[in-house]
Design an enzyme around this catalytic site. Structure first.
Site, PDB file in Angstrom:
ATOM      1  N   ASP A 194      53.979 -54.930 -22.445  1.00 24.93           N
ATOM      2  CA  ASP A 194      54.894 -55.876 -23.067  1.00 24.93           C
ATOM      3  C   ASP A 194      55.265 -56.999 -22.103  1.00 24.93           C
ATOM      4  O   ASP A 194      55.480 -56.767 -20.913  1.00 24.93           O
ATOM      5  CB  ASP A 194      56.157 -55.140 -23.525  1.00 24.93           C
ATOM      6  CG  ASP A 194      56.923 -55.920 -24.573  1.00 24.93           C
ATOM      7  OD1 ASP A 194      57.179 -57.114 -24.362  1.00 24.93           O
ATOM      8  OD2 ASP A 194      57.277 -55.327 -25.607  1.00 24.93           O
ATOM      9  N   ARG A 195      55.384 -58.192 -22.633  1.00 21.93           N
ATOM     10  CA  ARG A 195      55.803 -59.329 -21.808  1.00 21.93           C
ATOM     11  C   ARG A 195      57.269 -59.205 -21.397  1.00 21.93           C
ATOM     12  O   ARG A 195      57.632 -59.566 -20.262  1.00 21.93           O
ATOM     13  CB  ARG A 195      55.595 -60.635 -22.588  1.00 21.93           C
ATOM     14  CG  ARG A 195      56.089 -61.863 -21.851  1.00 21.93           C
ATOM     15  CD  ARG A 195      55.870 -63.120 -22.674  1.00 21.93           C
ATOM     16  NE  ARG A 195      56.398 -64.296 -21.990  1.00 21.93           N
ATOM     17  CZ  ARG A 195      56.371 -65.528 -22.494  1.00 21.93           C
ATOM     18  NH1 ARG A 195      55.838 -65.736 -23.682  1.00 21.93           N
ATOM     19  NH2 ARG A 195      56.877 -66.538 -21.817  1.00 21.93           N
TER      20      ARG A 195
END
Length: 342
Positions: A82-83
């Site tokens: 995930d960013r």
């Protein structure tokens, strides 16, 4: 409402006993990869352990290719992260006959190279034993005693191995796109894989939900196929004896559910009838997956979380735990927390 809108799948432990916010800051959601092997120390591929903040995996891979002056396909990584998090993950860079560049020069305000080591082969997708998580839930409100009791129960008995909602896209959009693919829409190779995975994951979650509702998600059914804990090895028991029940109770093995595709699902008797009943409710997805050439697989219905730890601090809940590759932290969170994802 769409047939494939993501429902509130049944809870094992009765549902959330608190609420809060996750990912207010990137460091509130920390993930560290656990490789399934040890890099050998020699070979044509440079393995890099990179800590990134607020960056997605594919962006870092593109930057690495540019920095090392190699093709995009010469970069490997084991999983997408995930960013909106601080993630520590491995990348590989193919450098045949070339020395390592100065990896320290690749660092930026959001990227840090923690380790470099050589290995003989490219890092492949899925080459992980699991991930370690450290989470901070802010503005936590709820019943502290009840939450602690649920967390203790999860530590002792595990969680239902649901795919997380992020697998399905916003409001189940990825599942709807899979249906469009099955109806003949032209879709690029990478998106095709995402949509096929979403369709399989949706069917698996529906099956797991049926067993959670029947309270047999962690119990033997006649005809079940079992998987060893933290392993892809599996077997089918000819009889439901006390040994099977004892190993299930001890968390050594888990019942499995089908990841739908072509080929024999492996189960029989009551387990087969239950899977058929669920799959038959979604014929477009089931037939589309089979016609797309996806092979049938099995996935454990349960995940053990023996290293789960928690503490409350003012209006925060801190959690740490590890999960095998392919399992979702949100599958644990949803059992104790209704959250606002920043």
């Amino acid at each position: 409402m769409s047939l494939y809108s993501i429902p509130a799948w049944p809870f094992v432990y009765g549902g959330p006993s608190g609420s809060g916010k996750i990912r207010v800051l990137p460091e509130d959601f920390s993930v560290e990869e656990i490789l399934a092997f040890e890099p050998s120390g020699s070979g044509e591929h440079a393995f890099l352990l990179i800590r990134k903040t607020g960056e997605n995996t594919e962006y870092v891979a593109r930057q690495l290719a540019r920095f090392a002056e190699v093709r995009q396909r010469d970069i490997g990584f084991a999983g997408l992260k995930d960013r909106h998090a601080v993630t520590t993950q491995w990348f590989s860079v193919w450098l045949p006959g070339k020395p390592d560049p100065d990896w320290a020069a690749f660092a930026s305000a959001s990227i840090e190279v923690l380790q470099s080591v050589r290995h003989a082969r490219k890092l492949q997708r899925g080459a992980l034993a699991g991930n370690r998580f450290k989470l901070v839930i802010r503005d936590w409100q709820g019943d502290q005693d009840q939450t602690a009791e649920k967390l203790a129960a999860i530590k002792a008995s595990g969680i239902a191995n649901y795919f997380g909602e992020q697998r399905f896209g916003h409001q189940g959009r990825n599942v709807e796109q899979a249906l469009s693919l099955f109806q003949g829409k032209k879709i690029g190779r990478e998106l095709r894989g995402i949509y096929l995975s979403a369709a399989r994951s949706f069917l698996f979650n529906q099956l797991l939900a049926a067993r959670v509702a029947a309270q047999n998600w962690n119990l033997p059914l006649p005809g079940d196929v079992y998987m060893f804990d933290r392993s892809h090895s599996r077997f089918k028991a000819d009889a439901q004896d006390q040994a099977i029940a004892g190993r299930l109770n001890a968390g050594e093995i888990h019942p499995t559910g089908v990841l739908w595709g072509k080929g024999d699902s492996g189960v029989s008797e009551a387990a087969s009838a239950l899977e058929a009943e669920v799959i038959e409710r979604f014929p477009e997805l089931a037939e589309g997956l089979q016609n797309s050439g996806v092979e049938s697989e099995r996935r454990p219905l349960r995940v053990n979380v023996p290293d789960l730890a928690w503490r409350f601090a003012e209006d925060q809940l801190h959690l740490s735990f590890s999960l095998p590759a392919g399992s979702y932290a949100t599958a644990l969170l949803r059992e104790v927390l209704a959250w606002d994802d920043q």
